[in-house]
Design an enzyme around this catalytic site. Structure first.
Site, PDB file in Angstrom:
ATOM      1  CE  LYS A 174      -1.684   3.173   1.933  1.00 11.30           C
ATOM      2  NZ  LYS A 174      -1.519   4.584   1.472  1.00 11.30           N
ATOM      3  CD  GLU A 249      12.482   4.221   8.925  1.00  9.54           C
ATOM      4  OE1 GLU A 249      12.536   5.121   9.795  1.00  9.54           O
ATOM      5  OE2 GLU A 249      12.439   4.435   7.718  1.00  9.54           O
ATOM      6  CB  CYS A 283      12.893   9.051   8.926  1.00  8.27           C
ATOM      7  SG  CYS A 283      13.762   7.858   7.894  1.00  8.27           S
TER       8      CYS A 283
HETATM    9  P1  NDP Z   1       1.779   8.883   7.296  1.00  8.39           P
HETATM   10  O1  NDP Z   1       2.551   8.167   8.318  1.00  8.39           O
HETATM   11  O2  NDP Z   1       0.374   9.212   7.597  1.00  8.39           O
HETATM   12  O3  NDP Z   1       1.785   8.064   5.904  1.00  8.39           O
HETATM   13  C1  NDP Z   1       2.642   7.009   5.571  1.00  8.39           C
HETATM   14  C2  NDP Z   1       1.866   5.882   4.918  1.00  8.39           C
HETATM   15  O4  NDP Z   1       0.930   5.320   5.866  1.00  8.39           O
HETATM   16  C3  NDP Z   1       1.022   6.327   3.719  1.00  8.39           C
HETATM   17  O5  NDP Z   1       1.005   5.317   2.749  1.00  8.39           O
HETATM   18  C4  NDP Z   1      -0.332   6.500   4.373  1.00  8.39           C
HETATM   19  O6  NDP Z   1      -1.401   6.505   3.467  1.00  8.39           O
HETATM   20  C5  NDP Z   1      -0.376   5.320   5.318  1.00  8.39           C
HETATM   21  N1  NDP Z   1      -1.383   5.423   6.382  1.00  8.39           N
HETATM   22  C6  NDP Z   1      -1.953   6.537   6.908  1.00  8.39           C
HETATM   23  N2  NDP Z   1      -2.843   6.200   7.872  1.00  8.39           N
HETATM   24  C7  NDP Z   1      -2.853   4.856   7.948  1.00  8.39           C
HETATM   25  C8  NDP Z   1      -3.563   3.913   8.755  1.00  8.39           C
HETATM   26  N3  NDP Z   1      -4.443   4.287   9.673  1.00  8.39           N
HETATM   27  N4  NDP Z   1      -3.318   2.592   8.575  1.00  8.39           N
HETATM   28  C9  NDP Z   1      -2.418   2.176   7.669  1.00  8.39           C
HETATM   29  N5  NDP Z   1      -1.723   3.025   6.874  1.00  8.39           N
HETATM   30  C10 NDP Z   1      -1.931   4.348   7.018  1.00  8.39           C
HETATM   31  O7  NDP Z   1       2.613  10.199   6.903  1.00  8.39           O
HETATM   32  P2  NDP Z   1       2.144  11.554   6.168  1.00  8.39           P
HETATM   33  O8  NDP Z   1       2.238  11.333   4.712  1.00  8.39           O
HETATM   34  O9  NDP Z   1       0.823  12.016   6.706  1.00  8.39           O
HETATM   35  O10 NDP Z   1       3.297  12.563   6.622  1.00  8.39           O
HETATM   36  C11 NDP Z   1       3.192  13.253   7.863  1.00  8.39           C
HETATM   37  C12 NDP Z   1       4.503  13.238   8.609  1.00  8.39           C
HETATM   38  O11 NDP Z   1       4.947  11.911   8.819  1.00  8.39           O
HETATM   39  C13 NDP Z   1       5.676  13.889   7.886  1.00  8.39           C
HETATM   40  O12 NDP Z   1       5.650  15.259   8.005  1.00  8.39           O
HETATM   41  C14 NDP Z   1       6.836  13.239   8.593  1.00  8.39           C
HETATM   42  O13 NDP Z   1       7.073  13.889   9.811  1.00  8.39           O
HETATM   43  C15 NDP Z   1       6.354  11.838   8.853  1.00  8.39           C
HETATM   44  N6  NDP Z   1       6.829  10.886   7.818  1.00  8.39           N
HETATM   45  C16 NDP Z   1       7.902  10.103   8.105  1.00  8.39           C
HETATM   46  C17 NDP Z   1       8.428   9.279   7.136  1.00  8.39           C
HETATM   47  C18 NDP Z   1       9.633   8.430   7.407  1.00  8.39           C
HETATM   48  O14 NDP Z   1      10.416   8.206   6.487  1.00  8.39           O
HETATM   49  N7  NDP Z   1       9.783   7.886   8.594  1.00  8.39           N
HETATM   50  C19 NDP Z   1       7.855   9.223   5.791  1.00  8.39           C
HETATM   51  C20 NDP Z   1       6.688  10.043   5.604  1.00  8.39           C
HETATM   52  C21 NDP Z   1       6.215  10.839   6.601  1.00  8.39           C
HETATM   53  P3  NDP Z   1      -1.969   7.923   2.951  1.00  8.39           P
HETATM   54  O15 NDP Z   1      -0.902   8.472   2.091  1.00  8.39           O
HETATM   55  O16 NDP Z   1      -3.183   7.575   2.220  1.00  8.39           O
HETATM   56  O17 NDP Z   1      -2.243   8.740   4.165  1.00  8.39           O
END
Ligand code: NDP
Length: 478
Positions: A174, A249, A283
């Site tokens: 996903k 992660e 991250c």
């Molecule tokens: P999220 O953690 O919400 O998104 C990451 C993935 O998880 C996306 O594919 C998202 O789908 C999915 N997701 C969201 N909600 C659920 C759920 N309830 N169950 C299962 N999967 C889910 O990150 P955001 O894109 O909202 O980014 C926000 C913040 O997160 C950033 O500003 C950053 O601080 C952090 N982040 C950290 C990352 C890292 O590398 N560790 C990577 C990305 C973000 P969908 O896109 O549809 O919401």
């Protein structure tokens, strides 16, 4: 509204075929460097997630019995197929994510490399071990749900999938819907590599629908997730009902500990690169620069000059190192943190609110704060943009205390002219990885965080262990 020639992505990948999703919601894709709509993707829904899980479940019994040679060959075929799409993927990474060309090259080679690294790892991995009088075999967990974010889309899809395949698991991926064009290219390549139907399925849809359907489903044995700490916690809670194995992660607030003996001509550029890598959307970004008070003025002056010299703009310009934020939401989030920094009394040395001159998309001005205290919001929360905070410290003891005073523990950097001294400091930092005078990566070494930066490790044998369960045989004939 999108104009006529925008890219339309209206299929997902289930059971070895590109199929029209049951879901009907449409989601606009943007070029973050301009804000323009460039495409539209039809999103999968819960029913699509269930179909993908069912396909992966059907494929599991046969795939879990394949041997190393077959899986290694598949991983290399996949790597070759992704490498063949390098040009398309490069364009997508620049136009859909806004990666500067300097970064984009890494982002399209990395997915190929992770597939090959998994093949190499698999070759050496001992699936059967003798422990005392027992024989212990490492068994694939089952269907793996792989949930990935937008900041390195192809790398995360290929990395997690490669490990699942090496382990003998089948998968439902996903990805973030914001990366649908990159996902489409990767999916076509992986499909072209030829594998059993259902072995991997890729369903682009919303996290709260498709992601939640995967994390809640009884037929999914394992979740590997990269993303925010908040979502990671929601996934862990959802996975508890069926006791899924979970690898998370998550976020970071990595310290860069600049020791007072450091050669600043080397250390400052390295610290700025650590902070602004991947346009700050990383991250592992070193966003807290811990600076000795005895050299603060010098460090501030050099860091200010270095940050002011950072080029934020057209991702296709080779001189650009910071591209736009991936979305308007992400841009607003970074702006909000810059405002909070000012309100809480941090001193702005470079950048600030608004866009860099001459840009119209979701660009942020590379920003440097000083006089930041570790209890300020900008020192505690992950910003995920090009914002670096200088936090002054007195002695080494205080530097270590500040470095560890965070809910996160993903990565840290130590900069010093004395490698032995840096090593002593590194030994005291609570983080999954500590880099000494370096931005190195080693795919054979585990990657992941202490504390709220996650659970478990990816890469290398620890990464593979996480898709396997030890099974012990004792008694006659063992
Ligand atoms: P999220 O953690 O919400 O998104 C990451 C993935 O998880 C996306 O594919 C998202 O789908 C999915 N997701 C969201 N909600 C659920 C759920 N309830 N169950 C299962 N999967 C889910 O990150 P955001 O894109 O909202 O980014 C926000 C913040 O997160 C950033 O500003 C950053 O601080 C952090 N982040 C950290 C990352 C890292 O590398 N560790 C990577 C990305 C973000 P969908 O896109 O549809 O919401």
């Amino acid at each position: 509204m999108p104009h006529k020639d925008v890219l339309e992505i209206d299929t997902i990948y289930i059971d070895g075929r590109f199929v029209t999703p049951h879901g009907t919601e449409l989601f606009d894709l943007h070029n973050p460097a301009t804000g323009a709509v460039t495409g539209r993707v039809r999103l999968a829904d819960e029913e699509d997630a269930r179909a993908a899980i069912a396909a992966a479940k059907r494929a599991f019994p046969a795939f879990s019995r394949t041997g190393k040679a077959e899986r290694i060959a598949l991983l290399h075929r996949m790597a070759d197929a992704v490498a063949e799409r390098r040009g398309d993927l490069l364009d997508a990474v620049i136009e859909e994510y806004g990666a500067p060309v300097s970064r984009a090259a890494f982002m399209v080679d990395h997915p190929v490399n992770v597939l090959r690294e998994a093949a190499e790892l698999l070759g050496d991995y001992p699936f059967v071990r003798r422990m005392g009088t027992a024989e212990v075999s490492m068994e694939p967990l089952g269907v793996a749900g792989l949930i990935t974010p937008w900041n390195s889309n192809a790398g995360f899809i290929c990395g997690k999938l490669a490990t699942a395949i090496a382990a003998g698991c089948t998968a439902v991926v996903k990805p973030s819907e914001m990366s649908a064009r990159q996902t489409r290219i990767v999916t076509e390549a992986l499909h072209a590599a030829g594998s059993a139907p259902g072995l991997f399925n890729i369903v682009t849809g919303r996290g709260d629908r498709v992601g939640a359907a995967i994390t809640g489903h009884a037929d999914v044995a394992k979740i590997s997730f990269t993303g925010s700490t908040a979502t990671g916690k929601a996934i862990l809670r959802a996975a508890a009902d069926t006791l899924k194995r979970v690898t998370l992660e998550l976020g970071g607030k990595s310290p860069t500990v600049l020791l007072d003996d450091a050669d600043l001509s080397r250390a400052i550029p390295l610290a700025v690169s650590a902070a602004f890598m991947n346009s700050g959307q990383a991250c592992i970004a070193g966003t807290r620069l811990l600076a000795p008070r005895s050299r603060l003025a010098e460090i501030e002056a050099l860091a200010k000059a270095a940050v002011e010299a950072v080029r934020a703009g057209d991702p296709r310009d080779p001189a650009t190192t910071v591209g736009p934020m991936v979305s308007r939401t992400q841009w607003e989030r970074v702006q909000r943190y810059i405002r909070i920094g000012m309100e809480e009394g941090a001193v702005l040395l470079a950048g600030g609110e608004g866009r860099p001159e001459g840009t119209e998309g979701w660009f942020v001005r590379p920003t440097l704060f000083t006089a930041v205290r570790n209890d300020m919001t900008i020192a505690r929360e992950e910003i995920f943009g090009p914002v670096l905070s200088i936090i002054p410290y007195g002695d080494e003891e205080e530097a270590v205390a500040i470095a560890n005073d965070t809910v996160y523990g993903l990565q840290a950097y130590v900069l010093s002219a004395d490698a032995a001294r840096a090593r002593r400091v590194a030994d005291r930092i609570v983080a999954g990885r500590v880099l000494i005078n370096s931005l190195a990566h080693d795919p054979k070494a585990p990657f992941g965080g202490f504390k709220q930066s996650g659970i478990g490790r990816e890469y290398g044998s620890f990464g593979l262990d996480a898709f396997l369960e030890p099974k012990t045989l004792l008694g006659e004939g063992v």
